[in-house]
Design an enzyme around this catalytic site. Structure first.
Site, PDB file in Angstrom:
ATOM      1  N   GLY A 207     -11.738  49.064 -93.086  1.00 25.43           N
ATOM      2  CA  GLY A 207     -11.251  48.368 -91.899  1.00 25.43           C
ATOM      3  C   GLY A 207      -9.897  47.746 -92.158  1.00 25.43           C
ATOM      4  O   GLY A 207      -9.221  48.092 -93.123  1.00 25.43           O
ATOM      5  N   ASN A 208      -9.486  46.840 -91.295  1.00 29.13           N
ATOM      6  CA  ASN A 208      -8.243  46.096 -91.555  1.00 29.13           C
ATOM      7  C   ASN A 208      -8.399  44.679 -91.017  1.00 29.13           C
ATOM      8  O   ASN A 208      -9.434  44.327 -90.464  1.00 29.13           O
ATOM      9  CB  ASN A 208      -7.038  46.820 -90.946  1.00 29.13           C
TER      10      ASN A 208
END
Ligand code: CTP
Length: 403
Positions: A207-208
């Site tokens: 993810g980020n």
């Protein structure tokens, strides 16, 4: 600057209530038809007759009375282009936040579909009390526009933040919002927000750090301007803005599918999502167990959703992209806006502490493929969202007008 709009002016019980008369006078000078609704406590601060002289209409305060038939709160709500509550007391803000309807004004607030603007006025300690701040946050998430109080001498004789904004400033904000709601009314806006998660196995993902705050702030600002808003959202913990249609997705490919499906029925599209550039080539459906060896994961590039949308863009549609950069070189940004095929690129420097991902603040620079570079500066995401929408609308309108 005559606008001939119907403005409902709500006045609540505050020492600043008498200044609503000046607000009414200025709004009428702009050509608006002003109807005042005052709470019982507001009428302890000025005589009803003064309100009637300043607006040219009866001042209503009672939900039920014996004069005339009809359902007054619905009639007043239906005919208004904008509801301004100035001053908005702490008590009123709390009521509006929880949806209490125990008098005419609070009942009207639940019945209007037009933009609601509040101008709080109270002692500084009350304004910054966590309960009031939480209520204001809730109201913002519903698209209520706040004209924050200014610093000055308060009823207690102390100096502080909590003084009702000047009637002149309130007039300017109302003018701006009425013009804006003219420009945005009925416009269909599609906004992508938040991160995408790319599964590694049954429990892990790539993810980020995106929180979705910028995209959601844009959605709230567009809603408060009267636009019809659809959000395509990656995983976030943010409350859904009231009035928006929301599609929750997880992966970049799900986002691509939903954006491509929704894009043709929208006028403006803003890609504020932080799309994961890569996904795991072969995610496992089960949880991978530790086996004492290293784990090499192969990544494959995700589709560029924004570039894909720009290829599908029809005349009359307007496309805005974001750029998360650690190098804010203008020529690189202009190049990116051209490469992505957007009408506007909003770039933010993700290398600076305190702004960007997860933070409440951002620092945006507007860039166009024609080479325009306009720094919007550092501010809260909410304020920047409003500024960005105004700039977007201005440029989009000049394309529509052919100028
Ligand atoms: N974007 C997209 N699809 C992707 C990656 C990004 O639609 N697979 C969109 C983002 O939503 C944003 C814009 O493209 O509006 C720019 O994103 P950014 O991460 O700055 O650029 P990248 O395309 O990823 O390019 P790079 O990071 O290599 O500069």
């Amino acid at each position: 600057m005559a606008s001939s709009k119907k403005v409902l002016l709500g006045v609540t019980g505050s020492i600043a209530a008498y200044r609503a008369l000046d607000v009414a006078r200025l709004l009428r000078q702009d050509g608006n038809d002003v109807q005042m609704v005052a709470t019982r406590s507001a009428l302890r601060f000025f005589p009803r007759l003064n309100g009637e002289v300043f607006t040219g209409h009866p001042v209503y305060s009672e939900l039920f009375d014996s004069n005339g038939g009809g359902v007054r709160h619905i009639e007043l709500a239906d005919r208004s282009h904008l509801l301004l509550v100035a001053p908005a007391s702490a008590d009123f803000i709390a009521k509006l936040s929880i949806g209490l309807a125990d008098d005419l004004l609070s009942t009207i607030c639940l019945a209007v579909t037009c933009p609601i603007v509040i101008a709080p006025a109270m002692e500084e300690k009350m304004y910054f009390h966590p309960a009031i701040q939480a209520h204001l946050e809730t109201l913002r998430s519903r698209g209520v526009h706040e004209i924050p109080p200014e610093k000055g001498s308060l009823a207690s004789g102390k100096e502080g933040v909590g003084r009702l904004q000047s009637p002149e400033r309130i007039r300017k904000e109302v003018r701006h919002l009425l013009n804006m709601s003219d420009c945005w009314s009925g416009i269909r806006v599609l906004i992508s927000a938040g991160p995408t998660y790319e599964p590694i196995d049954a429990v892990r993902f790539l993810g980020n750090r995106s929180s979705g705050k910028m995209g959601y702030a844009l959605a709230e600002s567009a809603l408060s301007r009267g636009a019809v808003v659809t959000i395509v959202s990656g995983p976030t913990s943010l409350p859904v803005p009231i009035g928006a249609r929301v599609f929750q997705i997880e992966t970049a490919r799900e986002m691509e599918e939903t954006m491509c499906r929704e894009f043709p029925s929208h006028d403006l599209c803003i890609m504020a999502a932080a799309v994961a550039d890569y996904r795991i080539q072969s995610p496992s459906g089960a949880k991978r167990k530790k086996d004492g060896t290293d784990w090499a994961i192969s990544l494959t590039e995700n589709p560029d959703i924004l570039a894909g949308l720009s290829r599908k863009k029809k005349p009359g549609q307007f496309l805005v992209g974001f750029a998360a950069e650690t190098d804010m070189d203008s020529s690189l940004l202009i190049g990116k806006s051209r490469r992505k095929g957007v009408d506007i690129l909003l770039a933010n420097d993700v290398s600076r502490p305190g702004i960007g991902f997860s933070s409440d603040e951002n620092d945006l620079t507007l860039v166009t493929p024609l080479g325009e570079v306009l720094p919007l500066g550092r501010n809260t995401k909410r304020i920047l969202a409003g500024q960005a929408l105004d700039e977007i609308r201005r440029r989009w309108k000049s394309v529509e007008d052919g100028s």
